[in-house]
Design a protein around this motif. Structure first.
Motif, short mmCIF file in Angstrom:
data_model
loop_
_atom_site.label_atom_id
_atom_site.label_comp_id
_atom_site.label_asym_id
_atom_site.label_seq_id
_atom_site.Cartn_x
_atom_site.Cartn_y
_atom_site.Cartn_z
N MET A 18 0.45 -14.42 4.27
CA MET A 18 1.03 -13.13 4.38
C MET A 18 0.02 -12.06 4.66
O MET A 18 -1.01 -12.09 3.89
N HIS A 19 0.38 -11.18 5.33
CA HIS A 19 -0.70 -9.98 5.75
C HIS A 19 -0.65 -9.17 4.39
O HIS A 19 0.40 -8.92 3.97
N ASP A 20 -1.89 -8.33 4.23
CA ASP A 20 -2.27 -7.76 3.14
C ASP A 20 -1.24 -6.57 3.13
O ASP A 20 -0.59 -6.39 1.85
N THR A 21 -0.72 -5.95 3.97
CA THR A 21 0.42 -4.88 3.98
C THR A 21 1.46 -5.53 3.39
O THR A 21 2.25 -4.67 2.46
N ARG A 22 2.01 -6.68 3.88
CA ARG A 22 3.12 -7.36 3.32
C ARG A 22 3.27 -7.50 2.05
O ARG A 22 4.03 -7.34 1.23
N TRP A 23 1.90 -8.19 1.55
CA TRP A 23 1.72 -8.16 0.09
C TRP A 23 1.91 -7.02 -0.86
O TRP A 23 2.72 -7.02 -1.89
N LYS A 24 1.40 -5.78 -0.44
CA LYS A 24 1.66 -4.58 -0.97
C LYS A 24 3.07 -4.05 -0.87
O LYS A 24 3.68 -3.90 -2.10
N GLN A 25 3.81 -4.55 0.04
CA GLN A 25 5.37 -4.17 -0.08
C GLN A 25 5.98 -4.79 -0.78
O GLN A 25 6.93 -4.52 -1.36
N ALA A 26 5.68 -6.20 -0.71
CA ALA A 26 6.30 -7.11 -1.71
C ALA A 26 6.07 -6.95 -3.07
O ALA A 26 6.94 -6.92 -3.96
N VAL A 27 4.75 -6.44 -3.24
CA VAL A 27 4.67 -6.14 -4.76
C VAL A 27 5.52 -4.86 -5.23
O VAL A 27 6.03 -4.70 -6.25
N GLU A 28 5.49 -3.92 -4.45
CA GLU A 28 6.17 -2.80 -4.70
C GLU A 28 7.76 -2.96 -4.85
O GLU A 28 8.37 -2.49 -5.82
N TRP A 29 8.26 -3.78 -3.83
CA TRP A 29 9.54 -4.17 -3.93
C TRP A 29 9.98 -5.04 -5.18
O TRP A 29 11.08 -4.51 -5.82
N LEU A 30 9.16 -5.92 -5.73
CA LEU A 30 9.38 -6.88 -6.72
C LEU A 30 9.17 -6.05 -8.31
O LEU A 30 10.15 -5.96 -9.07
N ALA A 31 8.15 -5.16 -8.21
CA ALA A 31 7.75 -4.41 -9.18
C ALA A 31 8.87 -3.26 -9.60
O ALA A 31 9.09 -2.78 -10.83
N ALA A 32 9.51 -2.78 -8.75
CA ALA A 32 10.57 -1.81 -8.68
C ALA A 32 11.57 -2.27 -9.67
O ALA A 32 12.30 -1.35 -10.31
N ALA A 33 11.78 -3.27 -9.85
CA ALA A 33 12.97 -3.99 -10.95
C ALA A 33 12.31 -3.88 -12.34
O ALA A 33 13.05 -4.33 -13.17
N ALA A 34 10.97 -3.91 -12.42
CA ALA A 34 10.51 -4.07 -13.84
C ALA A 34 10.70 -2.76 -14.85
O ALA A 34 10.90 -1.43 -14.15
#
Length: 162
Positions: A1-17
């Protein structure tokens, strides 16, 4: 997965924390999993691993359907499909559990496995989830296939996780 996608995925998941910043810090420090609230951004349908892996394979075989985030717990032998929140949905089946509002799920970072938890299909950061109808069709087909191959009573018992 591309770095930008990782960051987007982290942001998306972390929003539920409860504390998204702390969640991201824990993942950055390599401290494994974080408990995230289900029912706001997504629900999780947890099924026995044999059923889930076969259903995921069926989903991958349809070029028009892109599977959503899918997590495996190798110790509990369960597969979790992330799908849109639906407090009124009723999923029925042997070993099937619907995890929604009021529940928490342990989630590793989207870019690496963490102990017993591993992404089979990591989130892509766009909010893409499994669509309920194709997932249900795949689970029905997988159940039919497994019923022919192995009687339900022969399913291994394992620790509850989800």
């Amino acid at each position: 997965m591309h770095d930008t996608r990782w960051k987007q995925a982290v942001e998306w998941l972390a929003a539920a924390a409860t504390d998204p910043q702390e969640c991201k810090r824990q993942w950055d420090r390599g401290q494994g999993t974080t408990l995230l609230a289900a029912g706001r951004y997504w629900d999780v349908l947890s099924v026995p691993d044999r059923l889930g892996l076969l259903a995921l394979d069926l989903l991958w075989s349809d070029p028009l359907e892109m599977p959503g985030p899918t997590l495996v717990d190798v110790t509990a032998r369960r597969v979790g499909f992330f799908l849109p929140p639906d407090p009124d949905s009723e999923w029925v089946g042997f070993g099937v559990r619907h995890v929604g509002r009021g529940s928490w799920i342990a989630v590793p970072p989207p870019y690496r496995p963490s102990g017993r938890l591993e992404w089979l299909v990591p989130p892509d950061g766009t909010g893409t989830l499994h669509a309920a109808e194709p997932l249900e069709r795949a689970l029905r087909r997988a159940t039919g296939t497994l019923a022919v191959l192995t009687p339900v009573s022969a399913e291994p018992e394992g620790p509850d996780c989800w």
